[in-house]
Design a protein around this motif. Sequence first.
Motif, PDB file in Angstrom:
ATOM      1  N   PRO A  17      65.281  44.296  22.992  1.00 24.35           N
ATOM      2  CA  PRO A  17      65.766  43.103  22.138  1.00 24.35           C
ATOM      3  C   PRO A  17      65.299  42.330  24.344  1.00 24.35           C
ATOM      4  O   PRO A  17      66.595  43.113  25.373  1.00 24.35           O
ATOM      5  CB  PRO A  17      67.507  43.462  22.208  1.00 24.35           C
ATOM      6  N   PRO A  18      66.114  41.020  24.130  1.00 25.89           N
ATOM      7  CA  PRO A  18      66.461  40.368  25.498  1.00 25.89           C
ATOM      8  C   PRO A  18      67.521  40.010  25.108  1.00 25.89           C
ATOM      9  O   PRO A  18      68.256  39.633  24.877  1.00 25.89           O
ATOM     10  CB  PRO A  18      65.251  39.258  25.410  1.00 25.89           C
ATOM     11  N   LEU A  19      68.228  40.627  26.293  1.00 25.69           N
ATOM     12  CA  LEU A  19      69.868  40.726  26.613  1.00 25.69           C
ATOM     13  C   LEU A  19      69.912  39.219  28.319  1.00 25.69           C
ATOM     14  O   LEU A  19      69.267  40.463  29.289  1.00 25.69           O
ATOM     15  CB  LEU A  19      70.497  41.694  27.202  1.00 25.69           C
ATOM     16  N   ALA A  20      71.309  38.488  27.809  1.00 25.84           N
ATOM     17  CA  ALA A  20      71.335  38.478  29.430  1.00 25.84           C
ATOM     18  C   ALA A  20      72.718  39.102  30.019  1.00 25.84           C
ATOM     19  O   ALA A  20      73.497  39.268  29.237  1.00 25.84           O
ATOM     20  CB  ALA A  20      72.008  37.184  29.464  1.00 25.84           C
ATOM     21  N   ILE A  21      71.718  40.129  30.697  1.00 28.93           N
ATOM     22  CA  ILE A  21      72.934  40.815  31.692  1.00 28.93           C
ATOM     23  C   ILE A  21      73.685  40.364  32.931  1.00 28.93           C
ATOM     24  O   ILE A  21      72.972  39.908  33.954  1.00 28.93           O
ATOM     25  CB  ILE A  21      71.958  42.121  32.034  1.00 28.93           C
ATOM     26  N   ALA A  22      74.824  40.337  32.952  1.00 35.87           N
ATOM     27  CA  ALA A  22      75.282  39.718  34.573  1.00 35.87           C
ATOM     28  C   ALA A  22      76.597  40.737  34.825  1.00 35.87           C
ATOM     29  O   ALA A  22      77.350  41.168  33.372  1.00 35.87           O
ATOM     30  CB  ALA A  22      76.018  38.694  33.785  1.00 35.87           C
TER      31      ALA A  22
ATOM     32  N   ILE B  68      77.786  43.350  31.600  1.00 35.13           N
ATOM     33  CA  ILE B  68      77.937  42.727  30.152  1.00 35.13           C
ATOM     34  C   ILE B  68      76.479  43.014  30.211  1.00 35.13           C
ATOM     35  O   ILE B  68      75.389  40.963  30.872  1.00 35.13           O
ATOM     36  CB  ILE B  68      78.712  41.977  29.635  1.00 35.13           C
ATOM     37  N   GLY B  69      75.737  42.835  28.558  1.00 31.71           N
ATOM     38  CA  GLY B  69      74.866  42.150  28.073  1.00 31.71           C
ATOM     39  C   GLY B  69      75.197  41.367  26.978  1.00 31.71           C
ATOM     40  O   GLY B  69      76.158  41.500  25.880  1.00 31.71           O
ATOM     41  N   ARG B  70      74.623  39.730  27.146  1.00 31.08           N
ATOM     42  CA  ARG B  70      74.293  39.360  25.829  1.00 31.08           C
ATOM     43  C   ARG B  70      74.316  38.439  25.400  1.00 31.08           C
ATOM     44  O   ARG B  70      72.348  38.911  25.706  1.00 31.08           O
ATOM     45  CB  ARG B  70      75.182  38.408  26.950  1.00 31.08           C
TER      46      ARG B  70
ATOM     47  N   VAL C  97      68.865  49.007  27.126  1.00 30.02           N
ATOM     48  CA  VAL C  97      68.543  47.566  27.562  1.00 30.02           C
ATOM     49  C   VAL C  97      70.317  48.235  28.539  1.00 30.02           C
ATOM     50  O   VAL C  97      69.808  47.471  29.782  1.00 30.02           O
ATOM     51  CB  VAL C  97      68.844  46.439  26.836  1.00 30.02           C
ATOM     52  N   ILE C  98      71.720  48.124  28.138  1.00 29.78           N
ATOM     53  CA  ILE C  98      72.367  47.707  29.531  1.00 29.78           C
ATOM     54  C   ILE C  98      72.767  49.095  30.281  1.00 29.78           C
ATOM     55  O   ILE C  98      72.144  49.045  31.302  1.00 29.78           O
ATOM     56  CB  ILE C  98      73.679  47.721  28.675  1.00 29.78           C
ATOM     57  N   MET C  99      71.634  50.364  29.556  1.00 30.53           N
ATOM     58  CA  MET C  99      71.571  51.833  31.043  1.00 30.53           C
ATOM     59  C   MET C  99      70.158  51.594  31.508  1.00 30.53           C
ATOM     60  O   MET C  99      70.849  51.626  32.553  1.00 30.53           O
ATOM     61  CB  MET C  99      70.755  52.802  29.671  1.00 30.53           C
ATOM     62  N   ASN C 100      69.139  50.816  31.153  1.00 35.08           N
ATOM     63  CA  ASN C 100      68.366  50.655  32.099  1.00 35.08           C
ATOM     64  C   ASN C 100      68.823  49.317  33.072  1.00 35.08           C
ATOM     65  O   ASN C 100      68.653  49.296  34.217  1.00 35.08           O
ATOM     66  CB  ASN C 100      67.091  49.252  31.071  1.00 35.08           C
ATOM     67  N   ALA C 101      69.498  48.419  32.714  1.00 35.25           N
ATOM     68  CA  ALA C 101      70.370  47.488  34.118  1.00 35.25           C
ATOM     69  C   ALA C 101      71.575  48.426  34.452  1.00 35.25           C
ATOM     70  O   ALA C 101      71.420  48.181  36.063  1.00 35.25           O
ATOM     71  CB  ALA C 101      71.304  46.696  33.178  1.00 35.25           C
TER      72      ALA C 101
END
Length: 153
Positions: free
Chosen positions: A10-15, A58-60, A97-101
């Motif tokens: 899924p697309p998450l905005a990571i920042a 964080i992933g939004r 996704v957050i682990m990839n980031a």
Amino acid sequence: MNASAPKPLPPLAIAPIADADIPAVVALWQACGLTRPWNDPASDIALARRGPNSTVLIGRDGGAIVATAMAGHDGHRGWVYYVATDPERRGRGYGRVIMNAAEDWLRAAGMAKVQLMVRRENAQAGAFYQSIGYAEAQTIVFAKWLDGRAPTP
């Protein structure tokens, strides 16, 4: 669709975390059972944000914070902590996704290896990490409180 093709993430905005995000992140960590009485999560966030060797990502999904990971390194290997996904939205790929980031952040810092700790009773987390390519290390973690406190579980 090919049954063996990987499911798109899924697309998450990571920042990196911002000051305004801290209460929501702490609430997410509490909802996920990640906090412990001997670790103040707001202090952990402040410490991670203090220097260049660590971050809280964080992933939004839209405006909602649905995933987090704290990443840091000692100059030799990376570590990941406080990996959380919104319990109401699990199974959507946010953990991957957050682990990839977090892995990308550590790679950019020059780390070749990443490690994390999972409590033995948390079989669900262990299964998740194995599903994304992590293997159980044959090491023992020793700990000591430098302020003299008794050992914690």
